[in-house]
Design an enzyme around this catalytic site. Sequence first.
Site, PDB file in Angstrom:
ATOM      1  N   HIS A 179      -1.414   1.228   7.482  1.00  0.00           N
ATOM      2  CA  HIS A 179      -1.938   1.223   6.116  1.00  0.00           C
ATOM      3  C   HIS A 179      -1.840   2.617   5.498  1.00  0.00           C
ATOM      4  CE1 HIS A 179      -4.184  -0.192   2.715  1.00  0.00           C
ATOM      5  NE2 HIS A 179      -5.223   0.609   2.943  1.00  0.00           N
TER       6      HIS A 179
ATOM      7  N   CYS B 256       0.833  -1.214   0.000  1.00  0.00           N
ATOM      8  CA  CYS B 256       0.000   0.000   0.000  1.00  0.00           C
ATOM      9  C   CYS B 256       0.865   1.260   0.000  1.00  0.00           C
ATOM     10  CB  CYS B 256      -0.956   0.011   1.181  1.00  0.00           C
ATOM     11  SG  CYS B 256      -0.164  -0.119   2.785  1.00  0.00           S
TER      12      CYS B 256
END
Length: 483
Positions: free
Chosen positions: A431, A113
């Site tokens: 994330h 990510c």
Amino acid sequence: MITVSVKWQKELFQAVEIDTSQPAYVFKCQLYDLTGVPPERQKIMVKGGLLKDDADWSTLGVKQGQKLMMMGTADEIIKAPEKGPVFMEDLPEEEQVVALGHSAGLFNLGNTCYMNSTVQCLHSVPELKSALIQYSHSGRSNDVDQTSHMLTIATRDLFNELDKSVKPVAPMQFWMVLRKKYPQFGQLHNGVFMQQDAEECWTQLLYTLSQSLSSTGSSENPDTMKALFGIELVSRVHCQESGEESSETESVYSLKCHISQEVNHLHEGLKHALKSELEKASPSLGRSAIYLKESRINGLPRYLTVQFVRFFWKRESNQKAKILRKVDYPLELDIYDLCSDDLRKKLEAPRKILRDEEGKKLGLKASEKSSGSKDNDVKMSDAEGSSNRSGEPSIATSEEGVPSDSGTQMTGIYDLVAVLTHKGRSADSGHYVAWVKQESGKWIEFDDDNPIAQREEDITKLSGGGDWHMAYICMYKARVLPK
């Protein structure tokens, strides 16, 4: 019930029934079905003149088999459309992208990510896309190593695939080349690829592209990346103890926003970061001494990158810890007061023009005040700096140190076009997500392979203070004026 024939233009309609118990208007409706002439346009000759809508058949003396004459123009026959309705899923994929209003997402290949969010932010820069296309035509220079060349080509191909695809893209080739060029992104833990720092990915990718794109031999634009992202700094280095003073110049690809207890706003953090202390050898004292370094911006890029310094090395846990403090940032950023005196003078005229133009839109008289702003982060309406995907020409750096595409002037005012956020407590976990402004003005949250539309007012709420997504990198686009 009697039957008659009706002559209309060159046609003769036989055995047309007349129900004499009904008004004449009903007969006219029958003729409308046959000829397409609306009742109000029909002129039918009968005994005593023209047939009226409410005429009584018993008084007209119409006989069985009689021939009646009608005049009138028919309605235009509506043709069936040459093309039937086309559903979006039936369009070619490139047209679906245009209809959708944003490009594709990126599959997460296993803790990637950090890479996906970096790519989505940089993919929103049309001038970078243009430069990459030019690079493919130029070919590799001897000054560029093979892995840098491969990463530049992989970036170009991935950008192209994102523009043409509606379905999520798997950035496998890009990821493989990135790991080959920078092995730290291939670190494994228990056989699984580790999460990495998005800022490191951003910095390394820009560095590689700057090496490749500056060596293509283009006389028009020898250093695209510096013009697009490079910030020129001039610094005064002063030692209070010895009185020594010197000046330095350097070029960087981002400004840092230092975060402390005193910093509540981006502008305050930028000011803090432009001042630093360093220890180095003093020739006059013959030993190490503390020097104060004060920097000012002396050259502006088209795209200003700001990194929030949220991570620091924590010795106790032997990892990067995160500063969760809330730091607000604006949609429009004015960095005039962070610039050197020389650069401020060059910005004054374009800033006055911009403010006068904005004033006219608001119905105000032209301003005679200084171009400096009381509010460092001025709120301005949409102008030249809004994000677009039109593929503008590459930008060259003018001799004055103010980047220009030879047809525009910088103002020192920037509009937010992308935010890279991090959710979690450590840079090497959690994330990363990209929030990117589209050509239409809409914001899209690119959470790996899942693009989600967002409201602009929610973008500035990613400022920290908890465990939710918080801004780690902001990218602003210069608001420019035509020369």
